[in-house]
Scaffold this motif. Structure first.
Motif, PDB file in Angstrom:
ATOM      1  N   LYS A  10       0.834  -1.335  -0.149  1.00 63.58           N
ATOM      2  CA  LYS A  10      -0.060  -0.020   0.042  1.00 63.58           C
ATOM      3  C   LYS A  10       0.843   1.290   0.214  1.00 63.58           C
ATOM      4  CE  LYS A  10      -3.622   2.158   2.451  1.00 63.58           C
ATOM      5  NZ  LYS A  10      -4.888   2.281   1.907  1.00 63.58           N
ATOM      6  N   GLU A  14       1.219   4.119  -3.175  1.00 64.02           N
ATOM      7  CA  GLU A  14       0.991   5.344  -2.912  1.00 64.02           C
ATOM      8  C   GLU A  14       2.278   6.347  -3.106  1.00 64.02           C
ATOM      9  OE1 GLU A  14      -0.228   5.598   1.341  1.00 64.02           O
ATOM     10  OE2 GLU A  14      -2.254   4.876   0.617  1.00 64.02           O
ATOM     11  N   THR A  25      -6.869   6.413  -7.133  1.00 69.49           N
ATOM     12  CA  THR A  25      -8.179   6.613  -6.350  1.00 69.49           C
ATOM     13  C   THR A  25      -8.488   5.322  -5.403  1.00 69.49           C
ATOM     14  OG1 THR A  25      -9.342   5.478  -8.278  1.00 69.49           O
ATOM     15  CG2 THR A  25      -8.972   7.999  -8.653  1.00 69.49           C
ATOM     16  N   PRO A  26      -9.153   5.400  -4.359  1.00 70.54           N
ATOM     17  CA  PRO A  26      -9.521   4.285  -3.611  1.00 70.54           C
ATOM     18  C   PRO A  26     -10.204   3.292  -4.326  1.00 70.54           C
ATOM     19  CG  PRO A  26     -10.169   6.435  -2.416  1.00 70.54           C
ATOM     20  CD  PRO A  26      -9.767   6.876  -4.159  1.00 70.54           C
ATOM     21  N   GLU A  27     -10.883   3.635  -5.399  1.00 69.51           N
ATOM     22  CA  GLU A  27     -11.534   2.630  -6.448  1.00 69.51           C
ATOM     23  C   GLU A  27     -10.675   1.751  -6.967  1.00 69.51           C
ATOM     24  OE1 GLU A  27     -14.284   2.636 -10.285  1.00 69.51           O
ATOM     25  OE2 GLU A  27     -13.562   4.506  -9.438  1.00 69.51           O
ATOM     26  N   ALA A  29      -7.162   1.231  -6.266  1.00 69.02           N
ATOM     27  CA  ALA A  29      -5.958   1.047  -5.345  1.00 69.02           C
ATOM     28  C   ALA A  29      -5.710  -0.495  -5.121  1.00 69.02           C
ATOM     29  CB  ALA A  29      -6.031   1.897  -3.845  1.00 69.02           C
TER      30      ALA A  29
END
Length: 68
Positions: A10, A14, A25-27, A29
Motif C-alpha cells: 500500500k 501510494e 483513487t480508492p476505487e 488502489a
C-alpha cells in the motif's frame, strides 16, 4: 526489501503514484496493490533461478524477411 513479504504494498503504491504524478483513487488502489504484490512475487522467482558462472546471454535475434 528483499522479498514480497517485507514490502508494504500500500505504501509503495501510494509513493510511486505520487512520484509519477498519477492519481491513485480508492476505487483502483486494491487492484494496483494486487498487481504490485504479484510483480514482486514473480521477480523473486527470476532472482532465485540458479545460473552457472559460465552462463552466456542469448544471441541477438533479428528477423529478416525471406524473399522467394
Amino acid at each position: 526489501m528483499n522479498d514480497a513479504t517485507s514490502l508494504d504494498v500500500k505504501a509503495y503504491a501510494e509513493t510511486m503514484a505520487e512520484a509519477l504524478s498519477l492519481p491513485l483513487t480508492p476505487e483502483y488502489a486494491p487492484q494496483v496493490e494486487a498487481n504490485i504484490a504479484l510483480a514482486f512475487r514473480l521477480v523473486q522467482l527470476v532472482l532465485e533461478f540458479p545460473l552457472s558462472d559460465e552462463a552466456e546471454p542469448a544471441p541477438v535475434f533479428t528477423a529478416e524477411v525471406m524473399r522467394a
